[in-house]
Design a protein around this motif. Sequence first.
Motif, short mmCIF file in Angstrom:
data_model
loop_
_atom_site.label_atom_id
_atom_site.label_comp_id
_atom_site.label_asym_id
_atom_site.label_seq_id
_atom_site.Cartn_x
_atom_site.Cartn_y
_atom_site.Cartn_z
N GLU A 1 46.38 13.12 45.30
CA GLU A 1 47.07 11.97 44.72
C GLU A 1 47.61 11.05 45.81
O GLU A 1 48.31 11.48 46.71
N GLU A 2 47.28 9.77 45.70
CA GLU A 2 47.78 8.78 46.64
C GLU A 2 49.26 8.53 46.36
O GLU A 2 49.70 8.61 45.23
N ALA A 3 49.98 8.19 47.44
CA ALA A 3 51.42 7.99 47.27
C ALA A 3 51.93 6.92 48.21
O ALA A 3 51.60 6.90 49.39
N GLY A 4 52.72 6.02 47.67
CA GLY A 4 53.45 5.07 48.48
C GLY A 4 52.66 3.84 48.88
O GLY A 4 51.54 3.61 48.45
N ILE A 5 53.29 3.07 49.71
CA ILE A 5 52.81 1.74 50.09
C ILE A 5 51.42 1.74 50.71
O ILE A 5 50.63 0.84 50.49
N PHE A 6 51.09 2.78 51.50
CA PHE A 6 49.79 2.83 52.18
C PHE A 6 48.79 3.73 51.48
O PHE A 6 47.67 3.90 51.94
#
Length: 186
Positions: free
Chosen positions: A100-105
């Motif tokens: 799972e992708e997380a945050g601004i980047f």
Amino acid sequence: MTRKFTACKATISNRDFPPDSFLNELIDWARQAPDEIFKENNNNDIYSSVAPELGSWNGLLHRKAVMLEVLRVLGGFESSWNWKEGRDMTNPNSNTPCSEEAGIFQCSGDSIGFDPSLKKLLEDVSGKTDCETFIKVSKSNKRFAIEYCARLLRFTVNHHGPVKRKEINSWLNSDAVKEFQSFLSD
């Protein structure tokens, strides 16, 4: 210190332009970041990937400014500069806490395996190294998010789709690099 941004406010694709608060976070982080993050290495890394647009490298300060420009553009592409951005709902492989992708980047916990320094950074910040912690810290700790992504980009250009496919390259701005460099040197 109040900074007046001009070139760093250039728009990115259809994402508008970055907020001053984000640009200030980048600069403040880079001023205190370990030099090792920016030094030459033998990896096919972000500096290799953006050399046609932003090279040749003129010392550590220039390399720091280039990294900030990459992060400026990547943050726009990945999340429209949203520190708390969640999972990429269009990615069918984003279906576990570690993918799972997380945050601004939009980094994901499965990237920890690229280098022991990534795991150590998470452990130093949170005391843990599991993927659920990675997601929480990536969304809540701005300095961690910046440093983690900068370090990751030094080990691989294949973790972020827009970097791998060079979608960010046409939005990279050498004038923004010069502007970042001026803020890093004063």
